[in-house]
Design a protein around this motif. Structure first.
Motif, short mmCIF file in Angstrom:
data_model
loop_
_atom_site.label_atom_id
_atom_site.label_comp_id
_atom_site.label_asym_id
_atom_site.label_seq_id
_atom_site.Cartn_x
_atom_site.Cartn_y
_atom_site.Cartn_z
N HIS A 83 0.84 -1.21 0.00
CA HIS A 83 0.00 0.00 0.00
C HIS A 83 0.87 1.26 0.00
O HIS A 83 0.61 2.20 -0.77
CB HIS A 83 -0.92 0.00 1.22
N LEU A 84 1.89 1.28 0.84
CA LEU A 84 2.74 2.46 0.94
C LEU A 84 3.50 2.72 -0.36
O LEU A 84 3.59 3.87 -0.83
CB LEU A 84 3.72 2.31 2.10
N LEU A 85 4.03 1.66 -0.96
CA LEU A 85 4.84 1.82 -2.16
C LEU A 85 4.00 2.11 -3.39
O LEU A 85 4.37 2.94 -4.24
CB LEU A 85 5.69 0.58 -2.40
N GLU A 86 2.87 1.43 -3.52
CA GLU A 86 2.09 1.53 -4.75
C GLU A 86 0.95 2.54 -4.68
O GLU A 86 0.67 3.22 -5.67
CB GLU A 86 1.54 0.16 -5.12
N ARG A 87 0.31 2.67 -3.53
CA ARG A 87 -0.81 3.61 -3.41
C ARG A 87 -0.34 4.98 -2.97
O ARG A 87 -0.77 5.99 -3.53
CB ARG A 87 -1.85 3.06 -2.42
N GLU A 88 0.51 5.01 -1.95
CA GLU A 88 0.98 6.31 -1.46
C GLU A 88 2.25 6.76 -2.17
O GLU A 88 2.67 7.90 -2.00
CB GLU A 88 1.21 6.24 0.05
N GLU A 89 2.88 5.85 -2.92
CA GLU A 89 4.05 6.16 -3.73
C GLU A 89 5.21 6.72 -2.90
O GLU A 89 5.91 7.64 -3.32
CB GLU A 89 3.69 7.12 -4.87
N VAL A 90 5.39 6.15 -1.69
CA VAL A 90 6.57 6.52 -0.91
C VAL A 90 7.79 5.89 -1.57
O VAL A 90 7.69 4.89 -2.29
CB VAL A 90 6.45 6.06 0.56
N LYS A 91 8.97 6.45 -1.32
CA LYS A 91 10.19 5.93 -1.94
C LYS A 91 10.62 4.61 -1.31
O LYS A 91 11.18 3.74 -1.99
CB LYS A 91 11.30 6.97 -1.85
N SER A 92 10.42 4.48 -0.01
CA SER A 92 10.77 3.23 0.67
C SER A 92 9.88 3.05 1.88
O SER A 92 9.42 4.02 2.49
CB SER A 92 12.25 3.24 1.08
N ALA A 93 9.62 1.78 2.20
CA ALA A 93 8.75 1.44 3.32
C ALA A 93 9.39 0.30 4.10
O ALA A 93 10.04 -0.58 3.52
CB ALA A 93 7.36 1.03 2.83
N ALA A 94 9.21 0.32 5.40
CA ALA A 94 9.82 -0.70 6.25
C ALA A 94 8.83 -1.18 7.30
O ALA A 94 7.93 -0.44 7.69
CB ALA A 94 11.08 -0.17 6.92
N VAL A 95 9.03 -2.42 7.75
CA VAL A 95 8.25 -2.95 8.86
C VAL A 95 9.23 -3.28 9.99
O VAL A 95 10.34 -3.76 9.75
CB VAL A 95 7.44 -4.20 8.45
N VAL A 96 8.80 -3.03 11.21
CA VAL A 96 9.64 -3.22 12.39
C VAL A 96 8.85 -3.95 13.45
O VAL A 96 7.67 -3.65 13.68
CB VAL A 96 10.14 -1.86 12.94
N ARG A 97 9.50 -4.89 14.11
CA ARG A 97 8.87 -5.57 15.24
C ARG A 97 9.04 -4.72 16.50
O ARG A 97 10.15 -4.25 16.79
CB ARG A 97 9.50 -6.94 15.45
N PRO A 98 7.99 -4.55 17.29
CA PRO A 98 8.08 -3.68 18.46
C PRO A 98 8.91 -4.27 19.59
O PRO A 98 9.23 -3.57 20.54
CB PRO A 98 6.61 -3.54 18.88
N THR A 99 9.27 -5.55 19.48
CA THR A 99 10.08 -6.18 20.51
C THR A 99 11.58 -6.08 20.22
O THR A 99 12.38 -6.68 20.93
CB THR A 99 9.68 -7.67 20.64
N ALA A 100 11.94 -5.31 19.20
CA ALA A 100 13.36 -5.06 18.89
C ALA A 100 13.82 -3.83 19.66
O ALA A 100 14.15 -2.79 19.09
CB ALA A 100 13.54 -4.87 17.39
N ALA A 101 13.86 -3.96 20.99
CA ALA A 101 14.06 -2.79 21.85
C ALA A 101 15.39 -2.10 21.65
O ALA A 101 15.53 -0.92 21.97
CB ALA A 101 13.91 -3.20 23.32
N LEU A 102 16.40 -2.79 21.13
CA LEU A 102 17.71 -2.19 20.90
C LEU A 102 17.81 -1.45 19.57
O LEU A 102 18.89 -0.95 19.22
CB LEU A 102 18.81 -3.25 20.99
N LEU A 103 16.73 -1.40 18.82
CA LEU A 103 16.74 -0.63 17.58
C LEU A 103 16.98 0.84 17.91
O LEU A 103 16.32 1.41 18.78
CB LEU A 103 15.42 -0.79 16.84
#
Length: 252
Positions: free
Chosen positions: A112-132
């Motif tokens: 949706h982000l890449l094709e509908r909103e045409e953002v340049k890049s999109a990422a998904v992150v797990r909320p349990t990656a506390a050291l991010l």
């Protein structure tokens, strides 16, 4: 700018960090407090980066066979958790998760982000990656200028961060071992893949113990630690310990 979607659910006892509760590492109530702290640290890191924070929330009716719908109660619960951590709570976007599996939900969001909103890049992150940290998000954003897919490997063959400039075939794309499966899908689609450093996630008892061990080591070394997560761990007196040649969670 990368739009970074953090996949969050209301931190209710019995619904988060279930595997860690099942092994006795924490109680259901402690798991809820710990999960909320990790969500706050991860969302704060994304906000501090050059990316745009998108909070994808999991509604309480997510398992309804008619399909999940926007739920004001779940949205309010997630906002209460996230807003406390942000310097500008109004800058975060909130959208309901759609899909019957993590692969489906991630695929729906990224596509949706890449094709509908045409953002340049999109990422998904797990909320349990506390050291991010913001440096991870910014490093991935730089790599996404050269490669269509950038991953942060996690414990247990998982993925803590997955960024895309082009969609992949997301059907079961996050099947274990996630880091290999996502890479295979990207390469099968003719896309280049790159990696940033490994970030532990507390999705399993071993992942939780690894995250805890890293945080304790960083505390001792005087390096940056996720403040809210570390505070909860300190309050609970949790520590990593060796049990039968493997890493487990113990208490002081």
């Amino acid at each position: 700018m990368t739009t970074v979607a953090v996949f969050v659910r209301p931190p209710e006892p019995g619904t988060v960090l279930e595997s860690c509760v099942d092994t006795g590492a924490v109680t259901a109530a402690e798991a809820a407090d710990l999960y909320a702290a990790m969500v706050r640290d991860v969302c704060a890191a994304v906000e501090a980066s050059g990316g745009e924070l998108l909070v994808n929330y999991r509604p309480v009716n997510a398992d309804d066979p008619t399909g999940p719908v926007e739920d004001d109660e779940s949205l309010a619960a997630v906002r209460d958790v996230v807003d406390e951590a942000l310097s500008d709570p109004g800058s975060a976007r909130y959208e309901v998760q759609v899909g019957t599996s993590f692969s489906a939900r991630a695929g729906n969001t990224v596509t949706h982000l890449l094709e509908r909103e045409e953002v340049k890049s999109a990422a998904v992150v797990r909320p349990t990656a506390a050291l991010l940290e913001r440096r991870h998000v910014d490093s991935a954003a730089m790599k996404l200028r050269q490669s269509e897919v950038v991953l942060a490997p996690a414990t247990d063959g998982g993925v803590a961060y997955a960024g895309f400039t082009d969609p992949i075939d997301f059907e079961d794309a996050f099947a274990p071992p996630e880091v290999e499966t996502v890479t295979d899908r990207a390469c099968d689609g003719g896309l280049d893949v790159d990696f940033i450093e490994m970030v532990p996630v507390a999705e399993s008892p071993s992942g939780f113990a690894t995250l805890l061990s890293h945080i304790r080591a960083r505390q001792r070394a005087g390096l940056r630690i996720p403040p809210r997560t570390s505070a909860v761990l300190d309050d609970l007196g949790l520590r990593a310990e060796a049990v039968d040649d493997s890493l487990a969670v113990g208490r002081d």
